[in-house]
Write a protein that holds these residues in place. Structure first.
Motif, PDB file in Angstrom:
ATOM      1  N   ALA A 131      -6.492   3.144  11.225  1.00 33.42           N
ATOM      2  CA  ALA A 131      -6.495   4.615  11.169  1.00 33.42           C
ATOM      3  C   ALA A 131      -5.515   5.114  10.115  1.00 33.42           C
ATOM      4  N   VAL A 132      -4.298   4.514  10.145  1.00 35.33           N
ATOM      5  CA  VAL A 132      -3.296   4.917   9.155  1.00 35.33           C
ATOM      6  C   VAL A 132      -3.743   4.525   7.757  1.00 35.33           C
ATOM      7  N   PHE A 133      -4.253   3.297   7.617  1.00 31.80           N
ATOM      8  CA  PHE A 133      -4.688   2.778   6.319  1.00 31.80           C
ATOM      9  C   PHE A 133      -5.755   3.667   5.698  1.00 31.80           C
ATOM     10  N   ASN A 134      -6.740   4.056   6.525  1.00 32.17           N
ATOM     11  CA  ASN A 134      -7.870   4.820   5.994  1.00 32.17           C
ATOM     12  C   ASN A 134      -7.584   6.307   5.853  1.00 32.17           C
ATOM     13  N   GLN A 135      -6.557   6.788   6.525  1.00 30.52           N
ATOM     14  CA  GLN A 135      -6.259   8.223   6.427  1.00 30.52           C
ATOM     15  C   GLN A 135      -5.163   8.521   5.417  1.00 30.52           C
ATOM     16  N   GLN A 136      -4.694   7.460   4.761  1.00 32.16           N
ATOM     17  CA  GLN A 136      -3.674   7.702   3.748  1.00 32.16           C
ATOM     18  C   GLN A 136      -4.222   8.628   2.672  1.00 32.16           C
ATOM     19  N   PHE A 137      -3.395   9.568   2.242  1.00 37.99           N
ATOM     20  CA  PHE A 137      -3.838  10.557   1.250  1.00 37.99           C
ATOM     21  C   PHE A 137      -4.006   9.913  -0.128  1.00 37.99           C
ATOM     22  N   HIS A 138      -3.241   8.828  -0.369  1.00 40.38           N
ATOM     23  CA  HIS A 138      -3.251   8.218  -1.681  1.00 40.38           C
ATOM     24  C   HIS A 138      -3.977   6.877  -1.673  1.00 40.38           C
ATOM     25  N   PHE A 139      -4.007   6.216  -2.820  1.00 43.00           N
ATOM     26  CA  PHE A 139      -4.718   4.960  -3.049  1.00 43.00           C
ATOM     27  C   PHE A 139      -3.987   3.814  -2.355  1.00 43.00           C
ATOM     28  N   ILE A 140      -4.696   3.024  -1.532  1.00 45.68           N
ATOM     29  CA  ILE A 140      -4.152   1.790  -0.950  1.00 45.68           C
ATOM     30  C   ILE A 140      -5.249   0.736  -1.017  1.00 45.68           C
ATOM     31  N   ALA A 141      -4.857  -0.456  -1.490  1.00 49.29           N
ATOM     32  CA  ALA A 141      -5.802  -1.572  -1.526  1.00 49.29           C
ATOM     33  C   ALA A 141      -5.066  -2.858  -1.211  1.00 49.29           C
ATOM     34  N   ILE A 142      -5.780  -3.795  -0.552  1.00 48.59           N
ATOM     35  CA  ILE A 142      -5.253  -5.134  -0.293  1.00 48.59           C
ATOM     36  C   ILE A 142      -6.105  -6.090  -1.109  1.00 48.59           C
ATOM     37  N   ILE A 143      -5.442  -6.894  -1.939  1.00 46.16           N
ATOM     38  CA  ILE A 143      -6.177  -7.803  -2.812  1.00 46.16           C
ATOM     39  C   ILE A 143      -5.666  -9.222  -2.654  1.00 46.16           C
ATOM     40  N   THR A 144      -6.507 -10.190  -3.040  1.00 42.60           N
ATOM     41  CA  THR A 144      -6.118 -11.604  -2.997  1.00 42.60           C
ATOM     42  C   THR A 144      -5.121 -11.873  -4.106  1.00 42.60           C
ATOM     43  N   PRO A 145      -4.420 -13.014  -4.046  1.00 45.56           N
ATOM     44  CA  PRO A 145      -3.485 -13.351  -5.136  1.00 45.56           C
ATOM     45  C   PRO A 145      -4.171 -13.395  -6.490  1.00 45.56           C
ATOM     46  N   GLU A 146      -5.499 -13.670  -6.476  1.00 45.69           N
ATOM     47  CA  GLU A 146      -6.218 -13.724  -7.757  1.00 45.69           C
ATOM     48  C   GLU A 146      -6.624 -12.329  -8.237  1.00 45.69           C
ATOM     49  N   GLY A 147      -6.524 -11.337  -7.360  1.00 50.43           N
ATOM     50  CA  GLY A 147      -6.836  -9.976  -7.772  1.00 50.43           C
ATOM     51  C   GLY A 147      -8.112  -9.409  -7.199  1.00 50.43           C
ATOM     52  N   ARG A 148      -8.813 -10.146  -6.330  1.00 46.24           N
ATOM     53  CA  ARG A 148     -10.045  -9.616  -5.744  1.00 46.24           C
ATOM     54  C   ARG A 148      -9.698  -8.697  -4.567  1.00 46.24           C
ATOM     55  N   VAL A 149     -10.460  -7.618  -4.437  1.00 41.08           N
ATOM     56  CA  VAL A 149     -10.188  -6.605  -3.416  1.00 41.08           C
ATOM     57  C   VAL A 149     -10.694  -7.099  -2.060  1.00 41.08           C
ATOM     58  N   LEU A 150      -9.765  -7.093  -1.059  1.00 42.00           N
ATOM     59  CA  LEU A 150     -10.138  -7.432   0.308  1.00 42.00           C
ATOM     60  C   LEU A 150     -10.447  -6.170   1.107  1.00 42.00           C
ATOM     61  N   GLU A 151      -9.660  -5.141   0.874  1.00 37.51           N
ATOM     62  CA  GLU A 151      -9.843  -3.899   1.620  1.00 37.51           C
ATOM     63  C   GLU A 151      -9.321  -2.756   0.762  1.00 37.51           C
ATOM     64  N   VAL A 152      -9.933  -1.588   0.937  1.00 34.59           N
ATOM     65  CA  VAL A 152      -9.530  -0.409   0.189  1.00 34.59           C
ATOM     66  C   VAL A 152      -9.631   0.796   1.120  1.00 34.59           C
ATOM     67  N   SER A 153      -8.702   1.747   0.959  1.00 35.98           N
ATOM     68  CA  SER A 153      -8.660   2.887   1.882  1.00 35.98           C
ATOM     69  C   SER A 153      -9.828   3.837   1.629  1.00 35.98           C
ATOM     70  N   ASP A 154     -10.200   4.560   2.706  1.00 37.57           N
ATOM     71  CA  ASP A 154     -11.323   5.502   2.599  1.00 37.57           C
ATOM     72  C   ASP A 154     -11.078   6.562   1.528  1.00 37.57           C
ATOM     73  N   ASN A 155      -9.814   6.946   1.346  1.00 37.59           N
ATOM     74  CA  ASN A 155      -9.529   8.004   0.378  1.00 37.59           C
ATOM     75  C   ASN A 155      -9.925   7.595  -1.037  1.00 37.59           C
ATOM     76  N   VAL A 156      -9.764   6.297  -1.354  1.00 40.10           N
ATOM     77  CA  VAL A 156     -10.173   5.803  -2.668  1.00 40.10           C
ATOM     78  C   VAL A 156     -11.668   6.002  -2.853  1.00 40.10           C
ATOM     79  N   LEU A 157     -12.444   5.657  -1.795  1.00 37.31           N
ATOM     80  CA  LEU A 157     -13.897   5.781  -1.878  1.00 37.31           C
ATOM     81  C   LEU A 157     -14.306   7.241  -2.029  1.00 37.31           C
ATOM     82  N   ARG A 158     -13.613   8.144  -1.295  1.00 34.54           N
ATOM     83  CA  ARG A 158     -13.933   9.566  -1.404  1.00 34.54           C
ATOM     84  C   ARG A 158     -13.627  10.087  -2.812  1.00 34.54           C
TER      85      ARG A 158
END
Length: 659
Positions: free
Chosen positions: A33-60
């Motif tokens: 809930a906190v991750f997806n409701q963040q007003f700003h950009f948040i992403a979790i990526i692998t050490p190689e740089g691939r995106v594992l998860e991204v917050s809803d705000n980025v998609l919006r």
């Protein structure tokens, strides 16, 4: 051999496991809930740089779905799709973040779904497991586009704040809740004799401050008024402290402290401290206490007016000799009057406001303000008043020291009048005047400048000289650039086409100058169209015109002012060119009046005839007269008068009639 757990113990352990599992699920829900409701950009990526998860705000923001990001390299995501140069930079950020402890802080850019480029404050944090290996990288970003726009305004505001702090004579200090000194202005430097760089970051307890109580005992760090205010949350008023400067001089100050609270906080987060140097006043009061004579000498020989008021009622208890001399009253007369009787007696200079200032000085400490007083003859006088609270003979009194600032006020008024006069001259000048700042934007212009280029004043004020095509085509832009670079005045002639298609010739003066907010450029335009046309026409017909044995005159059809006369005309008439340029054909042809000559020229003005031939008397400078046959015709914007000589006439009327 360990003892088998009982049924009750097993049941209790199962319940604990269930609670732990339930708590884990709740934590996961909270995290998402906190991750997806963040007003700003948040992403979790692998050490190689691939995106594992991204917050809803980025998609919006990007107008994308999760699949546009998840599983792809961060630098290949829609966020940086149109910024090839940033793809490598983002990849390097991730590599560097994995090589350091703690977050990597950067400023990046990104693009929204509508194509707008925005700025972000970003952090790249490598999250490590127990084996110290990087499990994933957390990328967080805040949009700072508006902040960047606000920073300049904030810097300007801070500069004004700092200027005010450093201008006032009083000392101003700001301390945090921990006692750390955050602000130390010029007044504090002067009073303590210690530069700001030596105390910023220190605390009242962390330095051996050379300060004493009125009884001579040392102020311990925790006893300082600021520290007491931080502890209690209550202000301190008019506390007296002695301060030893590094030179050994002792200064006495009156201190006020005020706690600063955040909303709904009971403890202050900081304390504001203001203090005035009352050394001279304290010394004066000491002298008063030591000797009435010394008191009277100081009191009456001061160049300032001094009032002593009752702190409660505001009544005048005593005044010095200077006050009597300035206002024209005796001491007893002044004691019987109120401050309102000695003032302009219109708000804010009435007795009501005077008593308010007296009470404020009693409650808040020393006060300084301007006051419009009135003498016995109703002459108004400006004073700068300083109010101090003192105890005299066991009673609360307010001392008012008044400095005559009439000269300063007159100077300010004169400066304002001069400024207004200057503005009036500029705006009424027939010369076009405009002023541009260092960015090329027009900050001021008069009506003449707008009229000369065929625009409105509002349109001129919207101009930026870097974008004016006519300046570049005419060479004026290059002249302006050289003037700025060389810091010298330049002059340039140019032709411009107005919005009505009229070609106007301008003589342009370019003057660089500097004021408080930076370099500026003064542009002055003089319309020389008529002069150039006259010069062109004269040059065009110059040789024929000048060498003709007959008399030829060039004059303006509207004013009839003579512009030029050839050599034959000047020789025959006996006038110089300068003298002729002050005359009209009416001065040379006395038989005509303005009305009759205008009627004669009317067919030419209306285009009904190309020329007019007429005979009339021609008068020389020596008053002798000749009969002339003249031809008048239009040439561009001018009229030519061509006069071959017929015969001479003497000055006498009889001879004129006979001939």
């Amino acid at each position: 051999m360990s003892k088998k757990p009982t049924y009750e113990e097993l049941e209790e352990e199962i319940q604990e496991l269930r609670k732990s599992l339930s708590e884990s699920k709740r934590n996961e829900v909270r995290f998402k809930a906190v991750f997806n409701q963040q007003f700003h950009f948040i992403a979790i990526i692998t050490p190689e740089g691939r995106v594992l998860e991204v917050s809803d705000n980025v998609l919006r923001t990007q107008g994308c779905i999760r699949e546009d990001y998840v599983g792809k390299f961060l630098w290949e995501s829609p966020t940086w799709r149109n910024f090839p140069e940033w793809k490598e930079r983002i990849r390097k950020h991730i590599v560097k973040a994995k090589s350091i402890d703690g977050p990597l802080l950067t400023e990046d850019i990104y693009q929204t779904s509508d194509g707008t480029t925005r700025h972000v404050d970003a952090s790249y944090t490598a999250m490590r497991g127990e084996d110290k290996e990087v499990d994933y990288v957390l990328v967080q970003a805040r949009d700072i586009t508006e902040r960047k726009h606000a920073e300049e305004a904030l810097k300007a505001s801070e500069a004004r704040y700092r200027t005010i702090l450093d201008t006032i004579n009083d000392g101003i200090i700001l301390q945090s809740a921990s006692g750390e000194i955050l602000t130390w202005n010029k007044g504090a430097e002067k009073i303590f004799g210690i530069p700001a760089k030596e105390v910023i970051g220190q605390t009242s307890e962390g330095r051996d401050w050379p300060t004493i109580h009125e009884d001579g005992n040392k102020y311990e760090g925790i006893d300082h008024p600021s520290m007491r205010t931080l502890q209690s949350g209550k202000p301190c008023k008019n506390e007296i402290m002695g301060v030893y400067q590094p030179s050994g001089d002792l200064r006495w100050i009156s201190i006020n402290t005020n706690p600063l609270f955040t909303e709904n906080s009971e403890k202050p987060y900081a304390v504001a401290i203001s203090f005035s140097d009352i050394t001279e006043l304290r010394q004066a009061m000491g002298a008063l206490q030591e000797s009435e004579k010394n008191y009277r000498d100081i009191f009456h020989n001061s160049s300032d007016t001094i009032f002593i008021h009752d702190a409660e009622t505001g009544a005048i208890m005593d005044v010095n000799k200077t006050t009597c001399d300035v206002l024209g009253y005796s001491v007893d007369e002044l004691k019987s009057l109120s401050v309102g009787n000695l003032s302009a007696n219109v708000p804010p200079f009435t007795n009501v406001e005077a008593v308010q200032w007296i009470h404020r000085s009693l409650e808040e400490g020393p006060q300084r303000f301007e006051w419009l007083a009135k003498d016995r003859n109703d002459k108004l006088i400006w004073f700068e008043n300083s109010l101090l609270h003192a105890e005299i003979a066991g009673k609360d009194r307010i001392l008012v020291f008044g400095r005559n600032i009439d000269d300063r006020k007159r100077a300010e008024k004169a400066a304002l009048a001069a400024s207004q006069l200057s503005d009036s001259i500029v705006h009424s000048s027939p010369i076009g005047i405009s002023i541009y700042n260092s960015d090329g934007n027009c900050e001021a212009a008069n009506d003449a400048a707008a009229e000369m280029v065929g625009a409105t004043k509002a349109q001129v004020l919207q101009q930026n000289y870097n974008q004016i095509d006519s300046w570049k085509k005419s060479g004026l832009y290059d002249v302006v650039m050289r003037s700025i670079q060389e810091k010298t005045k330049k002059r340039h002639e140019m032709d411009v086409e107005t919005t009505f298609g009229k070609i106007t010739s301008l003589d342009v003066h370019v003057v660089p100058f500097t004021i408080e907010d930076g370099p500026h450029l003064l542009i002055m335009f003089d319309d020389i169209t008529d002069r150039k046309l006259a010069q062109d026409e004269i040059a065009r017909f110059g040789r024929i015109f000048e060498d003709s044995l007959n008399e030829i005159y060039l004059f303006k059809p509207d004013t009839l002012r003579l512009l030029h006369a050839n050599k034959g005309a000047r020789h025959n008439l006996g006038y110089t060119m300068e003298e002729l340029q002050e005359l009209t054909p009416l001065d040379l042809k006395p038989e005509f009046t303005a009305e009759s000559f205008s009627e004669l020229l009317a067919p030419l003005r209306k285009g009904e005839k190309e020329k007019i031939v007429f005979e009339t008397v021609h008068k020389r400078k020596d008053q002798s007269r000749m009969m002339w046959k003249s031809t008048c015709s239009f040439l561009n914007m001018f009229m030519i008068l061509y006069s071959p000589r017929l015969f001479w006439i003497s000055p006498s009327e009889n001879a004129l009639k006979k001939n």
